[in-house]
Design an enzyme around this catalytic site. Structure first.
Site, PDB file in Angstrom:
ATOM      1  N   HIS A 120       0.810  -1.222   0.000  1.00 39.74           N
ATOM      2  CA  HIS A 120       0.000   0.000   0.000  1.00 39.74           C
ATOM      3  C   HIS A 120       0.842   1.270   0.000  1.00 39.74           C
ATOM      4  O   HIS A 120       0.407   2.307   0.521  1.00 39.74           O
ATOM      5  CB  HIS A 120      -0.991   0.006   1.157  1.00 39.74           C
ATOM      6  CG  HIS A 120      -2.217   0.837   0.884  1.00 39.74           C
ATOM      7  ND1 HIS A 120      -2.793   0.911  -0.358  1.00 39.74           N
ATOM      8  CD2 HIS A 120      -2.975   1.632   1.687  1.00 39.74           C
ATOM      9  CE1 HIS A 120      -3.852   1.700  -0.308  1.00 39.74           C
ATOM     10  NE2 HIS A 120      -3.978   2.162   0.913  1.00 39.74           N
ATOM     11  N   HIS A 229      -0.545   2.455   7.263  1.00 43.54           N
ATOM     12  CA  HIS A 229      -0.658   2.919   5.880  1.00 43.54           C
ATOM     13  C   HIS A 229       0.717   3.265   5.270  1.00 43.54           C
ATOM     14  O   HIS A 229       1.625   3.700   5.977  1.00 43.54           O
ATOM     15  CB  HIS A 229      -1.549   4.162   5.815  1.00 43.54           C
ATOM     16  CG  HIS A 229      -2.870   3.921   5.169  1.00 43.54           C
ATOM     17  ND1 HIS A 229      -3.929   3.338   5.828  1.00 43.54           N
ATOM     18  CD2 HIS A 229      -3.317   4.158   3.912  1.00 43.54           C
ATOM     19  CE1 HIS A 229      -4.968   3.258   5.014  1.00 43.54           C
ATOM     20  NE2 HIS A 229      -4.616   3.740   3.837  1.00 43.54           N
ATOM     21  N   SER A 322      -2.932   5.194  10.378  1.00 40.56           N
ATOM     22  CA  SER A 322      -2.032   6.145   9.735  1.00 40.56           C
ATOM     23  C   SER A 322      -0.653   6.095  10.373  1.00 40.56           C
ATOM     24  O   SER A 322      -0.529   5.961  11.595  1.00 40.56           O
ATOM     25  CB  SER A 322      -2.597   7.564   9.873  1.00 40.56           C
ATOM     26  OG  SER A 322      -1.635   8.532   9.471  1.00 40.56           O
ATOM     27  N   GLU A 593      -9.208  -2.819   2.176  1.00 39.63           N
ATOM     28  CA  GLU A 593      -8.659  -2.244   3.391  1.00 39.63           C
ATOM     29  C   GLU A 593      -9.696  -2.341   4.515  1.00 39.63           C
ATOM     30  O   GLU A 593     -10.613  -1.524   4.590  1.00 39.63           O
ATOM     31  CB  GLU A 593      -8.255  -0.800   3.158  1.00 39.63           C
ATOM     32  CG  GLU A 593      -7.241  -0.628   2.030  1.00 39.63           C
ATOM     33  CD  GLU A 593      -6.932   0.830   1.750  1.00 39.63           C
ATOM     34  OE1 GLU A 593      -6.451   1.524   2.670  1.00 39.63           O
ATOM     35  OE2 GLU A 593      -7.203   1.292   0.620  1.00 39.63           O
ATOM     36  N   TYR A 636     -12.560  -0.009   0.745  1.00 39.02           N
ATOM     37  CA  TYR A 636     -12.539  -0.163   2.206  1.00 39.02           C
ATOM     38  C   TYR A 636     -13.659  -1.067   2.722  1.00 39.02           C
ATOM     39  O   TYR A 636     -14.683  -1.271   2.052  1.00 39.02           O
ATOM     40  CB  TYR A 636     -12.656   1.209   2.872  1.00 39.02           C
ATOM     41  CG  TYR A 636     -11.378   2.000   2.810  1.00 39.02           C
ATOM     42  CD1 TYR A 636     -10.576   2.170   3.933  1.00 39.02           C
ATOM     43  CD2 TYR A 636     -10.941   2.576   1.616  1.00 39.02           C
ATOM     44  CE1 TYR A 636      -9.390   2.893   3.881  1.00 39.02           C
ATOM     45  CE2 TYR A 636      -9.761   3.293   1.547  1.00 39.02           C
ATOM     46  CZ  TYR A 636      -8.992   3.448   2.687  1.00 39.02           C
ATOM     47  OH  TYR A 636      -7.815   4.153   2.620  1.00 39.02           O
TER      48      TYR A 636
END
Length: 833
Positions: A120, A229, A322, A593, A636
């Site tokens: 990713h 991520h 994140s 995701e 997602y």
């Protein structure tokens, strides 16, 4: 590094311990492989943020495909797992890889026992997926990107297959802190009693496999799974990069190599340094020189002989995690962003996450990479729980539209794929279009003067004239400026005509998705109308509970519905769910995701199913990991509760509020089949091969030219020596060369840039464009329109005091049809003290 060099003494000992423990139970056959998959380093839009301005312009470090193959025996069950430094897996990549593997090995590797997963990263070249929504910003399909990935996957598996030998596999798990929840308000929508079971709102566990050769006792590879991520590098970056996971892999592999190599090279003494500076002062730039195609490979620091140690950092349930761990702040005020909407006074573009090295994103990438790398070393050096048991696999293709979901007390259905308004807002990792906020469920709440024209598609029965999907957040801006490039894609696409053997054939293909490939004879032009069409939302999307947000009519809640009209292919014709079993490790290959809580629910449901149906074969010690973004991409998957708030992850959950329940239901079916040992049923669905109808508007390099009297490889700007006469560690050295477009040849398993060290009157390659400290930057001179390459070396602390120079490799073409010619050139020498 001294701490980790000391730890290496444990590696061999624990490797043998792993073998001893496993000896009475029979070894697996194990093999690992790795291959360069770096795509075009100029002009190609990056896959991830969907920013039209973010096209490749050089390389920070190279991208790789890393694979492992495990088998019970030469003729026994086996599977292959490939980890890509790419945004996600691709259906078309899978199809073409399987075709190549079939020509080599027959049916040994197939769609049931192969997984191709993406890390990713948002800093790799795009254009390698086959559906328009994902390749609009790359101006359609980019064959060079695609071929680089397919070849790398194939070659990494070939290496792993050729390396198969008896060995053992140890597993270890622990926690790491390399991510925060970027949608904490949505996480709070989950039931309090469920949240209370977990100490954090992100998964902090890393799972690592250690592969040990049975004969030598030496480790040959390690694969780990951890959720964070690939957005340490921002949408402003234009250098190809594997982001934090690719960097962690590079650090891990280099650590292992250095820990198993004895170096006798020492830095120069103070008295020797003056002599070095004198030597450097008389060594001038070489000027551009012709070379052969293999010269750059010969200068590579890490030569790929197929036997190298392979360390991979794989992705997991990353949806709301994140790496920008300092949190999100308003760039205008420095204050924290709005908690529920991640905006600043209603403006989503002002709310941006900060990495641990803020404001230096390279530093942030390194820090997050090192946190994963260091934890992996700890797990690697202490791993002693061996895996034993069966190798097994199950896979199924599903049409997720209108899939019936049994919730126990009632039956619900998924709905046609649609995106909510919050999708357009993007995330704190990459803000999206102006005028949107995460959590928006009504167009009327958006500032109308800021809303892109596609926000009201159903009011004008329009066709989206320009929008691309960003994974870290973002849609291509619509209006003036660069979006006209997207209009070009869309306008070209819809010019094609449908060529079909019969109207019934088209209807059957779009409604039932039969297991037949799309080819030129049937619907060669049919795919070309699969742009994102914005119709009045269909009844499936508008249906009460399935609408995005709370509005019953749904009209104010749906940003775009993808392919709902039966005349057009939907976003993805079939989703692939896959379970791979390696003893008591179960890998769930998911095509999207999953958020933190969604992943937890899926893992727990599958584990419980395996235990309940497994007749004692599975227990509480069974490890279940999620391999995210695998085989294809369906955006997602949020929980039912998170979906309600319609933040980015919920708004990007394509198939409605029961999407997660549908995945859990279907994975439990696969788990039950695996636990009971039932023979897998045949797949009636199969994804289409749309390669024959791809369109690309990215123009190829038309030929390279250079200033009169200059040659490619000549110095444009030589190294500027500091006043003290030498460089110190931590400083940057820079040289610029006249160069040609790097798309002429990707220099696969080679290098565009090298730092050479003078050693016994011979220049030795010390660093290349696969090193984190070296930057290859491509550009065009504004005054002359001639190409140039700038190579920057950030001198690492472990660099030896010596004489160095910078070398550039490249290739040129005098015209579009001319043969490729190769060149090189080196800077003047300099010293590092």
């Amino acid at each position: 590094m001294l701490r980790y060099q000391a730890l290496i003494a444990l590696v061999t000992t624990l490797g043998f311990l792993c073998l001893i423990i496993n000896a009475g139970n029979g070894d697996y056959l194990i093999g690992v492989g790795s291959y360069d998959m770096t795509g075009p380093a100029s002009d190609v839009n990056m896959m991830g943020y969907a920013s039209m301005d973010q096209s490749t312009a050089g390389i920070h470090f190279r991208l790789r495909a890393r694979a492992f193959v495990v088998a019970e025996s030469a003729q026994g069950a086996r599977f292959a797992f490939v980890n890509l430094d790419a945004g996600m897996g691709s259906q078309l990549v899978m199809i073409k890889v399987l075709e190549r593997l079939k020509s080599r090995y027959g049916k040994l590797y197939n769609e049931n026992n192969l997984a191709i997963s993406g890390t990713h990263t948002h800093a790799g070249p795009g254009g390698y997926l086959q559906y328009v929504i994902y390749i609009v910003t790359s101006l359609g399909f980019v064959k060079q990107s695609f071929e680089a990935i397919v070849t790398a996957v194939e070659q990494s598996i070939v290496q792993a297959h050729n390396n198969l030998r008896p060995g053992s596999i140890c597993i270890n798990t622990d926690v790491e802190n390399a991510g925060i929840n970027r949608s904490p308000s949505a996480y709070l929508f989950n039931p309090a009693e469920e949240r209370a079971r977990y100490p954090n709102n992100v998964d902090t566990q890393m799972t690592l496999l250690k592969f040990v050769d049975g004969e030598s006792g030496k480790s040959v590879g390690a694969f780990s799974w951890f959720a964070t991520h690939g957005t340490s590098m921002s949408k402003n970056n234009r250098l190809i990069s594997g982001d934090n996971k690719g960097a962690a892999a590079r650090f891990f592999e280099d650590w292992f190599q250095s820990s198993n190599t004895t170096s006798t090279t020492k830095s120069a003494t103070v008295s020797e340094q003056s002599t070095l500076m004198e030597s450097a002062g008389i060594i001038k730039a070489t000027g551009g020189q012709s070379c052969d195609k293999t010269s750059n490979k010969a200068s590579k620091v890490r030569k790929n002989d197929g036997n190298q140690f392979v360390g991979a950092f794989c992705q997991s349930n990353v949806g709301d995690v994140s790496p920008n761990v300092l949190g999100a702040f308003c760039i205008d005020t420095g204050l924290a962003c709005d908690f529920n909407h991640s905006s600043c006074s209603g403006n989503d573009k002002l709310c941006v996450g900060r990495g641990p090295g803020y404001p230096d994103e390279i530093k942030s990438t390194k820090i997050i990479a090192e946190r994963q790398f260091q934890k992996a070393i700890d797990l690697f050096t202490t791993a002693k729980e061996n895996l034993i048991g069966k190798i097994d696999y199950r896979q199924v293709y599903l049409n997720f539209t209108d899939l019936k979901v049994d919730l126990g007390d009632n039956i619900e259905t998924t709905c046609p794929a649609a995106l909510g308004l919050g999708f357009a807002a993007g995330t704190t990792d990459g803000p999206g279009a102006s005028g949107f906020q995460q959590g928006d469920t009504n167009v009327s709440t958006i500032h109308h003067d800021e809303v892109p024209s596609f926000a009201y598609p159903w009011r004008r029965d329009g066709v989206l004239t320009g929008a691309g999907v960003g994974r870290g957040g973002g849609v291509a801006e619509v209006g003036s400026g660069p979006v006209h490039r997207s209009r070009r894609v869309r306008n070209k696409i819809i010019e094609k005509k449908i060529v079909s053997t019969s109207s019934d054939d088209v209807t059957n293909r779009t409604n039932d998705f039969p297991g037949r490939r799309v080819d030129d004879r049937s619907v060669s032009g049919f795919y070309s109308e699969n742009t994102i069409r914005l119709f009045t939302p269909s009844q499936g999307v508008l249906g009460g509970k399935n609408a995005k947000g709370d509005k019953e009519d749904g009209l104010s809640n749906v940003l775009m519905e993808e392919g709902a009209d039966e005349r057009f292919f939907p976003l993805t014709l079939s989703m692939a769910n896959e379970i791979l079993r390696l003893g008591k490790l179960v890998i769930l290959s998911v095509p999207g995701e999953f958020t933190t809580m969604a992943g937890r629910r899926l893992r727990e449901a599958v584990k419980k199913t395996l235990i309940d149906a497994g007749n004692g074969e599975f227990d509480d010690d069974t490890h279940v990991v999620i391999a995210g973004l695998t085989n294809t991409y369906s955006q997602y998957v949020a929980t039912f509760e998170e979906y309600k708030q319609q933040r980015y992850e919920g708004a990007s959950t394509l198939y409605g509020p029961h999407t997660l329940s549908a995945y859990i239901q279907e994975f439990k079916k696969l788990a039950t089949s695996m636990a009971k040992g039932d023979t897998p049923g045949s797949n009636n669905l199969s994804p289409p091969d749309l390669s024959s109808v791809q369109l690309s508007l990215l123009t190829p390099p038309f030929g390279d030219s250079i200033l009169s009297g200059k040659k490619f490889g000549d110095i444009k700007q030589d190294i500027v020596i500091p006043g003290r006469g030498s460089f110190q560690k931590g400083e940057r050295v820079k040289a610029t060369f006249w160069s040609a477009n790097p798309r002429n040849d990707l220099l696969t398993e080679g290098t565009f840039a090298v730092v050479e060290k003078l050693q016994a009157e011979r220049w030795v390659s010390t660093y290349d464009d696969d090193d984190f400290c070296l930057f290859f930057k491509w550009g065009v001179d504004n005054s002359s329109s001639y190409g140039f390459a700038t190579i920057e070396w950030e001198i690492p602390v472990e660099a030896i005091s010596s004489v160095y120079r910078i070398r550039h490799f490249g290739s040129s073409k005098s015209s579009l049809v001319a043969p490729v010619e190769y060149f090189t050139g080196a800077s003047s020498a300099f010293t590092v003290s």
